[in-house]
Design a protein around this motif. Structure first.
Motif, PDB file in Angstrom:
ATOM      1  N   LEU A  82       0.811  -1.212   0.000  1.00 35.28           N
ATOM      2  CA  LEU A  82       0.000   0.000   0.000  1.00 35.28           C
ATOM      3  C   LEU A  82       0.850   1.269   0.000  1.00 35.28           C
ATOM      4  O   LEU A  82       0.602   2.194  -0.782  1.00 35.28           O
ATOM      5  N   PHE A  83       1.870   1.314   0.868  1.00 35.62           N
ATOM      6  CA  PHE A  83       2.561   2.577   1.122  1.00 35.62           C
ATOM      7  C   PHE A  83       4.067   2.570   0.853  1.00 35.62           C
ATOM      8  O   PHE A  83       4.670   3.644   0.767  1.00 35.62           O
ATOM      9  N   GLY A  84       4.696   1.402   0.774  1.00 35.60           N
ATOM     10  CA  GLY A  84       6.151   1.381   0.652  1.00 35.60           C
ATOM     11  C   GLY A  84       6.793   2.042   1.860  1.00 35.60           C
ATOM     12  O   GLY A  84       6.327   1.901   2.994  1.00 35.60           O
ATOM     13  N   ARG A  85       7.841   2.829   1.625  1.00 38.45           N
ATOM     14  CA  ARG A  85       8.562   3.461   2.731  1.00 38.45           C
ATOM     15  C   ARG A  85       7.957   4.789   3.177  1.00 38.45           C
ATOM     16  O   ARG A  85       8.586   5.545   3.928  1.00 38.45           O
ATOM     17  N   GLY A 208      12.769  -1.126   7.511  1.00 34.99           N
ATOM     18  CA  GLY A 208      12.952  -0.283   6.336  1.00 34.99           C
ATOM     19  C   GLY A 208      13.408  -1.095   5.137  1.00 34.99           C
ATOM     20  O   GLY A 208      12.997  -0.846   4.006  1.00 34.99           O
ATOM     21  N   ALA A 209      14.227  -2.112   5.394  1.00 37.04           N
ATOM     22  CA  ALA A 209      14.679  -2.998   4.318  1.00 37.04           C
ATOM     23  C   ALA A 209      13.503  -3.740   3.700  1.00 37.04           C
ATOM     24  O   ALA A 209      13.414  -3.883   2.474  1.00 37.04           O
ATOM     25  N   ASN A 215       8.794  -0.380  -2.514  1.00 34.46           N
ATOM     26  CA  ASN A 215       8.746   1.003  -3.004  1.00 34.46           C
ATOM     27  C   ASN A 215       8.446   1.119  -4.504  1.00 34.46           C
ATOM     28  O   ASN A 215       7.611   1.913  -4.909  1.00 34.46           O
ATOM     29  N   PRO A 216       9.118   0.333  -5.357  1.00 36.44           N
ATOM     30  CA  PRO A 216       8.866   0.485  -6.800  1.00 36.44           C
ATOM     31  C   PRO A 216       7.478   0.030  -7.243  1.00 36.44           C
ATOM     32  O   PRO A 216       7.032   0.399  -8.335  1.00 36.44           O
ATOM     33  N   ILE A 217       6.792  -0.778  -6.409  1.00 36.84           N
ATOM     34  CA  ILE A 217       5.514  -1.342  -6.849  1.00 36.84           C
ATOM     35  C   ILE A 217       4.341  -0.954  -5.953  1.00 36.84           C
ATOM     36  O   ILE A 217       3.211  -1.378  -6.210  1.00 36.84           O
ATOM     37  N   PRO A 249      12.240   8.014  -9.269  1.00 39.42           N
ATOM     38  CA  PRO A 249      11.364   8.574  -8.236  1.00 39.42           C
ATOM     39  C   PRO A 249      10.909   7.576  -7.179  1.00 39.42           C
ATOM     40  O   PRO A 249      10.498   7.982  -6.096  1.00 39.42           O
ATOM     41  N   ASN A 250      10.977   6.295  -7.482  1.00 40.38           N
ATOM     42  CA  ASN A 250      10.544   5.274  -6.518  1.00 40.38           C
ATOM     43  C   ASN A 250      11.704   4.388  -6.090  1.00 40.38           C
ATOM     44  O   ASN A 250      11.574   3.165  -5.975  1.00 40.38           O
ATOM     45  N   SER A 251      12.824   5.019  -5.836  1.00 45.50           N
ATOM     46  CA  SER A 251      14.008   4.317  -5.346  1.00 45.50           C
ATOM     47  C   SER A 251      13.700   3.582  -4.043  1.00 45.50           C
ATOM     48  O   SER A 251      12.947   4.092  -3.199  1.00 45.50           O
ATOM     49  N   PRO A 252      14.261   2.397  -3.840  1.00 42.11           N
ATOM     50  CA  PRO A 252      14.063   1.678  -2.571  1.00 42.11           C
ATOM     51  C   PRO A 252      14.518   2.474  -1.348  1.00 42.11           C
ATOM     52  O   PRO A 252      14.071   2.206  -0.234  1.00 42.11           O
ATOM     53  N   GLU A 253      15.390   3.456  -1.555  1.00 40.49           N
ATOM     54  CA  GLU A 253      15.903   4.248  -0.440  1.00 40.49           C
ATOM     55  C   GLU A 253      14.991   5.416  -0.068  1.00 40.49           C
ATOM     56  O   GLU A 253      15.159   6.024   0.985  1.00 40.49           O
TER      57      GLU A 253
END
Length: 275
Positions: A82-85, A208-209, A215-217, A249-253
């Motif tokens: 739903l939200f990623g990071r 966070g990992a 994040n990308p999806i 724009p949707n980097s895992p970091e």
């Protein structure tokens, strides 16, 4: 005060809203503790109303009764999809603490040497200390230590260990090498957080990992309007984690703080539930 800071404060207050625990130095053990909260928040914090997903995951893996929890992994996966990071940037109480520490006037380290390698450390910690060690190093009763919580996590020391020791006289006699080690890690984390923006989130946090994988999806994401973007690089300059937002724009970091979006003169960065 900006909107993100208000949400962070409200989230931290709600997550740790058991006031009686702070007054009496006792841990809340009611039914709400059966529910995980989205951010990293120590179970042993006197004010904690819910359970930490990482602590819960370790408890299940290291238990002789259970080796897998569909609920915990399902919860983390659902939040991640739903939200990623976004959770890291807006909801996690320890993220708020690091943000506030970084506001203390001091020389700032923007470019961390070895960042491209260090950012993978959190995945190593997730695999080794959260999953493999509790799974493999069980005692004769089939129980295992929560290795990340016990030996690494500074959140537990700050939110649980120190308050409980200060408020419970009998616990002071139990202070030993492990407690000293954990306090030392906390002090190092605090110092680094003053100098570097969110070092724990970037290099250590296993939650966070896990969220970063989504994040990308995730449904909530950032999107660059290519017709408006001039690739001026102001978004990257504003980003405290040095992400080239206009490229990735949707980097895992990315913790979805929105600073890049606010800095874009062309309003080319969109955020939200984007198809």
């Amino acid at each position: 005060m900006d909107k993100r800071r208000i949400v962070q404060i409200l989230s931290a207050s709600f997550t740790n809203g058991y006031i009686i625990g702070f007054l009496k130095g006792k841990i809340y053990t009611g039914n709400l503790k059966k529910i995980c909260v989205p951010g990293l928040n120590c179970y042993s914090c006197p004010g904690a109303l819910g359970s930490c997903p990482i602590g819960s995951l370790q408890a299940v893996i290291g238990s002789m009764m259970h080796k897998f929890s569909f609920y915990i992994l399902g919860f983390i996966t659902t939040i991640g999809i739903l939200f990623g990071r976004l959770i890291c940037g807006w909801v996690c109480p320890f993220g708020l603490i690091q943000d506030l520490l970084n506001k203390i006037p001091s020389p700032k380290i923007r470019i961390v040497k070895g960042d491209k390698f260090l950012k993978y450390l959190k995945y190593v910690i997730l695999i080794m200390f959260v999953i493999l060690l509790p799974m493999v190093l069980a005692d004769e009763l089939g129980m295992s230590d929560p290795y990340f919580c016990k030996y690494i996590c500074p959140v537990g020391t700050l939110e649980g260990g120190i308050p409980l020791v200060l408020m419970n006289e009998p616990l002071k006699s139990t202070i030993g090498l492990l407690y000293t080690w954990k306090v030392t890690l906390l002090v190092i984390t605090i110092i680094l957080s003053i100098l570097i923006y969110r070092p724990f989130c970037r290099y250590v946090c296993p939650l966070g990992a896990m969220y970063s994988i989504f994040n990308p999806i995730s449904f909530y994401k950032f999107k660059i309007d290519k017709d408006k973007c001039t690739e001026c690089g102001l978004c990257t300059k504003k980003c405290k984690i040095n992400i080239e937002v206009y490229k990735k724009p949707n980097s895992p970091e990315c913790i979805r703080c929105g600073e890049c979006k606010n800095a874009c003169p062309q309003k080319a960065i969109k955020s939200g539930i984007i198809k």
